[in-house]
Design an enzyme around this catalytic site. Sequence first.
Site, PDB file in Angstrom:
ATOM      1  N   CYS A 166     -48.381 -26.023   4.314  1.00  0.00           N
ATOM      2  CA  CYS A 166     -48.707 -26.131   5.801  1.00  0.00           C
ATOM      3  C   CYS A 166     -50.465 -25.622   6.160  1.00  0.00           C
ATOM      4  O   CYS A 166     -50.612 -25.781   7.244  1.00  0.00           O
ATOM      5  CB  CYS A 166     -47.795 -25.643   6.574  1.00  0.00           C
ATOM      6  SG  CYS A 166     -46.254 -25.982   6.176  1.00  0.00           S
ATOM      7  N   HIS A 296     -50.096 -20.521  14.414  1.00  0.00           N
ATOM      8  CA  HIS A 296     -49.405 -21.530  13.523  1.00  0.00           C
ATOM      9  C   HIS A 296     -47.950 -21.690  14.145  1.00  0.00           C
ATOM     10  O   HIS A 296     -47.500 -22.968  13.875  1.00  0.00           O
ATOM     11  CB  HIS A 296     -49.192 -20.968  12.128  1.00  0.00           C
ATOM     12  CG  HIS A 296     -48.559 -21.705  11.020  1.00  0.00           C
ATOM     13  ND1 HIS A 296     -48.927 -22.747  10.780  1.00  0.00           N
ATOM     14  CD2 HIS A 296     -47.213 -21.489  10.221  1.00  0.00           C
ATOM     15  CE1 HIS A 296     -48.341 -23.343   9.647  1.00  0.00           C
ATOM     16  NE2 HIS A 296     -47.279 -22.334   9.357  1.00  0.00           N
ATOM     17  N   HIS A 331     -43.665 -29.823  13.523  1.00  0.00           N
ATOM     18  CA  HIS A 331     -44.341 -29.482  12.403  1.00  0.00           C
ATOM     19  C   HIS A 331     -45.102 -30.614  11.706  1.00  0.00           C
ATOM     20  O   HIS A 331     -44.097 -31.063  10.775  1.00  0.00           O
ATOM     21  CB  HIS A 331     -43.624 -28.450  11.734  1.00  0.00           C
ATOM     22  CG  HIS A 331     -44.445 -27.716  10.833  1.00  0.00           C
ATOM     23  ND1 HIS A 331     -45.817 -27.986  10.358  1.00  0.00           N
ATOM     24  CD2 HIS A 331     -44.248 -26.249  10.007  1.00  0.00           C
ATOM     25  CE1 HIS A 331     -46.171 -27.008   9.769  1.00  0.00           C
ATOM     26  NE2 HIS A 331     -45.220 -26.033   9.207  1.00  0.00           N
TER      27      HIS A 331
END
Length: 412
Positions: A166, A296, A331
């Site tokens: 990620c 995040h 996400h």
Amino acid sequence: MKPTFNPLFISHFTATSCIGQGLQQTLDALRQGKQALKPCDFETVDLNTLIGEVAGVDAVKMPADMADYNCRNNRLAKLGLEQDGFNDAVNMAAEKYGRDRVGVFIGTSTSGIFETELAFRHREPVTGALSADFIYSKTQNTYSVADFTRQYFKLTGPAVVVSSACSSSAKVFSVARRMLETGLIDAAVVGGIDTLCLTTLYGFNSLDLLSTQACRPYDTARDGISIGEAAAFALLEKVPASLPANGVLLLGIGESSDAYHMSSPHPEGLGARIAMQQALQSAGLTPSDIDYINLHGTATPSNDAAEAKAVTAVFGSNTPPCSSSKGATGHTLGAAGAVEAVICALALQHGFIPAGLNTSEIDPLLNLNYQLKNSNQSLNRVMSNSFGFGGTNCSLIFGLAQNERHGSWQSN
């Protein structure tokens, strides 16, 4: 504090995700708090979760001479490249600098693995051989999306893919910066692309990380992620002699690898803290210089808790306004860093802090200045955090050109 980083000019940027194709749709969706996550109906997936799917990806047509690259990931890349005149800007840079002087640096986590999933369903029943029209090197291969982008623009400069989960498309900014600093290139196409596939949906489900509702970063009841897909790009160049007042600069980068666990963050956010501190140091800034943090913020219990500890360790108890945009986009995994970099650039240019969508009750144990409502306020510098599996962490700092004293590092 003296900076150790020569800022770079983000001359053009664009993003395509479930909330919109291009900058205007993205900005409008953020301002309106658009709810774009939907119950999962992707392909044959049977899971009780929500996804962020980009409309129209299957309708994208590859150029005739690039048919071998046809897969969902490269189709989304093409769709993204053609928003906001970004493809024209890259071609202009190639004409200006030379096609061998423009690099391509792309982040992705699974690339075109969906094409392989489909190919395995159609294996020859006796031998198990894959179909002859399945071209691994141009579809699933992690490098394929950078290769596609490079060939799309007929570029011949360096090309690299970063696949660090990620944080992938945040780290490409660092790779590009090093290439520019060494003089190997004069401009860089950076970005991130990840698309929906069975591997990530069932994989995250097996880790008990998928939420059954739209993800709620930093909420007391947060219980997992909503997976999305996206393509986002930026064109990086050295700072020119003349800058537009609303031009966006990359001011600092911090990277770390805490290697605490394959899929869990360090419980105290050690690597995240180091990445943020390095970003501030490289930009010659103090914590008080940051006006907004795009967290995040994945909405899993452990990730949000670890990031919150890291943020308070760096910024103290009086943290700047912060939010996670994953409640809007989902996400987007390997594309998340680039998508959120673009959101930060929009926030700077429009004096706008986006709310953390879906979050209703902020976890009081996390002690952050988390934004539940949109707000309009002047922003000078913002930070974007991207933290991946295995402790691969990256923090980026962006600023408005009109607020930076750049005489000492301007290019001639």
